[in-house]
Enzyme design. Sequence first.
Site, PDB file in Angstrom:
ATOM      1  CD  GLU A   2      -2.510   2.235  -3.258  1.00  0.00           C
ATOM      2  OE1 GLU A   2      -3.677   2.637  -3.342  1.00  0.00           O
ATOM      3  OE2 GLU A   2      -1.823   2.367  -2.222  1.00  0.00           O
ATOM      4  CG  ASP A   4      -1.851   1.127   1.335  1.00  0.00           C
ATOM      5  OD1 ASP A   4      -2.695   1.262   0.429  1.00  0.00           O
ATOM      6  OD2 ASP A   4      -1.763   1.901   2.314  1.00  0.00           O
TER       7      ASP A   4
END
Length: 610
Positions: free
Chosen positions: A374, A337
């Site tokens: 990401e 993330d």
Amino acid sequence: MNQPFLYHPQTQDGLVREGDKLTIRLFAEQDKFESIKLRHEPDNEEYLVELSKVGTKGQLDIWQAALPLSADKDVTYYVFKALTATGQYWLDARGTHSRMPGREYHFKYNRADQPPSWVAEQVFYQIFPDRFCNGDPSIGVETGEYQYPNRNRESVKKQWGEPVGNHGSSGAVEFYGGDLAGIESKLDYLQDLGITTLYLNPIFTSYSNHKYDTVDYYSIDPKFGTNQQFAELADNLHQRGMKVVLDAVLNHTSVAHPWFDVLEASNGAYTSADSPYRDYYFFNGDSKQYVGWKGIDTLPVLNFHNEEVRDHIYRSKDSVIKHWLKPPYNIDGWRFDVIHMLGEGEGAANNAHYVRAFRESMKSVNPDSYMLGEHFFEATQWLQGDQEDGAMNYYGFAHPLRALLAGKDIAFDPINIDCHEFLSWLQEASAKVPWSNQLSQLNQLDSHDTERFITTLAGNDNRLAIALQLLMTYVGTPCLYYGVEVGLEGTHDPDNRRCFPWERVETSSWLPYCKQLISLRKASKALQRGSFVPLYVDEFSLVFARQLDDEVVISGFNLGTDAVQFSLPVWKLGLESARFECASTGSKSESIDGVLDVTIAAEGSLLLTH
């Protein structure tokens, strides 16, 4: 301007490594060029290598040369200079040009770091666990069971399929009961769909439903199940020949994490300026003011300048990254993330160093593990081979697709592009990345962070069908966000995280369509690893081929209001008289003298195999 055809496949058809050399092949329109040179910069100075004609393929000449890999850097850059009697043309990773291209568009080969070969063969499926399937109602969150830290919001138990609230009210604390047992119960369904790898949104202990605020990196959230259950799920997947990738949220933690401890249950960083964990985060002196991710006070940012943070996250023998890659879990990869934001404070200082360190940590346990980052925007600098294997390909796939088919950019502002611009966008984004990393990009129509694509299209089924075909036929690894295969709708986060409507499985026309496309993808090495060759483009239409060895798949679409007929130059693929079969109807057609005549219906698609 009409330019002669030049093409260099970066697949085994055009590039073979033997020790410290690459055997390079280029395919050129016959009898158009007096000489072709391969330009490279082994010590940051130009060298030109002459290519020799070594044969023909239909209407194409085959040119070949040996290219020494650069010894001073991991990535070898090269382009082609093709000379006619009166001028020159340059071929880079985007296509043919009349002048020398900038280095960012040169072909690239990383001799030291390659993504795992299995990734390109996969069809991923992203699951938001709380909304996929409730397999064990006895462990679900109850209303009022706990309060979300730093927010005056208690947990809310909701019935499966009830409307989702918004983030301003109860959005993050609504629970529908999806869990690991539910995922396990649907593995037969997922395998029948054709899925080979599961990507799970965070499953570690957290007080939110999205779990991007981790409380304990070493425990499965008890409302999802147990560590033992996850080990059994992973083992079940592996026995089925499937894989699993988990979501790692390592840029920040929950304020309820024991290191931070806003609940003051222990001697955490927030509780005391003398806490041993104080330097794990960024505080303003001895105050309780701290840095939160994008200013959000429930997500305190970790300080990777701290040696103990490095040990906990990636360096030590049982660091977070290593722990889940080892038995009994043996996960196959991590999706990181906001990986571009982590570092030594605001501004992501030394980010590249830590991304490389994450990679080294992963590969030290499982060299074949998949590192996925990401990035909502361009990720070129992270995708040269030494950092990430692939990225969530918003910039190089989802953005241009949304712009073309829905007329909206990522911020949902209006944008108008035609197929020429769409193709240019795809080629520009991909050209900046080594081929093996292009194949390992994760392509999605939508995700837990975006509006559902069918909603963005205002329910235009024709365009969704085109989008799904592109997802399965374009370069990169396709990933379905749960429910797309039954037409699940949803506006912006958190409405894009609705419960899976299992009642639609028996009736949805999208399910057989997705199965057909996935089946073709899995059966086709050309779609998994083949080169990308544009064959036709105009304002409303685009047709391209994926080619590997003798296998060819032709994919195209027409966004116009009328059917279109045109002739495809399949001679560019080295084909003369070749038979093609329509993937949906089985009807046959044949090219004559390297030309294939085709018709595409209004707002329709074309999918042919050879």
